[in-house]
Scaffold this active site. Structure first.
Site, short mmCIF file in Angstrom:
data_model
loop_
_atom_site.label_atom_id
_atom_site.label_comp_id
_atom_site.label_asym_id
_atom_site.label_seq_id
_atom_site.Cartn_x
_atom_site.Cartn_y
_atom_site.Cartn_z
N PRO A 295 0.84 -1.21 0.00
CA PRO A 295 0.00 0.00 0.00
C PRO A 295 0.87 1.26 0.00
O PRO A 295 1.85 1.34 0.73
CB PRO A 295 -0.79 -0.10 1.31
CG PRO A 295 -0.68 -1.52 1.74
CD PRO A 295 0.60 -2.05 1.17
N GLU A 296 0.51 2.21 -0.82
CA GLU A 296 1.23 3.48 -0.88
C GLU A 296 0.52 4.50 0.01
O GLU A 296 -0.58 4.25 0.51
CB GLU A 296 1.29 3.97 -2.33
CG GLU A 296 2.03 3.03 -3.27
CD GLU A 296 3.44 3.48 -3.59
OE1 GLU A 296 3.88 4.50 -3.05
OE2 GLU A 296 4.09 2.81 -4.40
#
Ligand SMILES: [Zn+2]
Length: 292
Positions: free
Chosen positions: A2-3
């Protein structure tokens, strides 16, 4: 993995269900995720009211009214699920999330009736508890650089961070000790938007007197825009893509250059083709024609 925009979307999805609520009961299905849970984890959480839910880089910070903060990181495959009247999965971006209950590791039962469950098949995520006033000294947080969505993150700040640097822009922007939470995808997108080559030295962001250049202004604006647009798009999945069974629709965020090797450059009137090269072990995507 996840960014930052995804983590922020998760934060915004959890906030209305959790802030102001008290943790009535904690279920732990195992003794560790990536690391062991801290001592007396269940007892220290139970009875606490969640005063605020913040984010630092890709860490979620649940501020408890007893003076401690629960730190959570999603690792590679972590996700939260809210079971209330309807089940929702905040922050579903472009990955299939595990719904397998054998990967449900932590369940927080709240006094408002919601159950917030942490699921993580690969178990690279972690949780920790620390006195809130010691947060800045936590080993995971103490070395982190600037928050790219903070109001004070601007052209002047970029100039200050990178004046005199000979590192290529791409590598410089990925340095978590300078800017925290800006990942490979969003660096590629921001450099494209600012029309800057990933190979230019980061020192071009400041002139000889340390004053921010036009490149710094364009880049500061581009970084904020690519992150905010992704958060907005992620947030819209929370509002609009809820199906009858309560699961959120999975969202494919449209990246302009990332993972688009060989595609025509999307900039109007540019005849370039998106190229890819490995730079410090990560793929860089850019248009060699319009990114100077
Ligand atoms: Zn181009």
């Amino acid at each position: 993995m996840p960014e930052l925009p995804e983590v922020e979307t998760v934060r915004r999805g959890l906030e209305p269900a959790m802030v102001g609520a008290r943790i009535a009961k904690v279920e732990l299905r195992r003794g560790d995720i990536r690391f062991p849970f801290p001592p007396r984890f269940r007892e220290r959480l139970a009875g606490q009211r969640i005063a605020a839910l913040a984010r630092r880089a890709k860490y979620l910070l649940f501020q408890l009214d007893g003076g401690e903060t629960l730190i959570a990181h999603l690792g590679m495959s972590g996700s939260f699920r809210i079971d209330a009247a309807a089940t929702t999965t905040p922050g579903a971006f472009h990955r299939e999330r595990s719904k397998d209950p054998k990967h449900d590791h932590v369940a927080l039962h709240l006094d408002n009736g919601s159950i917030v469950t942490y699921n993580d098949p690969r178990r690279f995520g972690f949780m920790d508890l620390i006195r809130s006033e010691a947060l800045e000294t936590h080993p995971r947080l103490s070395g982190l650089g600037d928050e790219p969505l903070a109001p004070q993150f601007d052209a002047s700040r970029l100039a200050k961070l990178f004046a005199g640097s000979r590192a290529p822009l791409k590598a410089a922007l990925l340095d978590q000790k300078r800017i925290a939470g800006l990942g490979n995808i969003y660096v590629c997108e921001a450099l494209f938007r600012a029309r800057l080559s990933p190979f230019r030295p980061a020192g071009i962001l400041a002139d000889a007197r340390g004053v921010p250049t036009r490149a710094a202004a364009a880049l500061a604006k581009a970084i904020r825009a690519v992150l905010e647009e992704a958060i907005e798009a992620g947030g819209s999945t929370l509002r609009d893509h809820r199906r009858a069974d309560g699961e959120l629709g999975y969202f494919q965020h449209a990246f302009v250059v990332y993972d688009r090797e060989g595609s025509p450059c999307p900039r109007p009137r540019c005849r370039g083709t998106i190229a890819r090269i490995a730079q410090s072990g990560r793929s860089t995507f850019w248009c060699p024609v319009c990114q100077k």
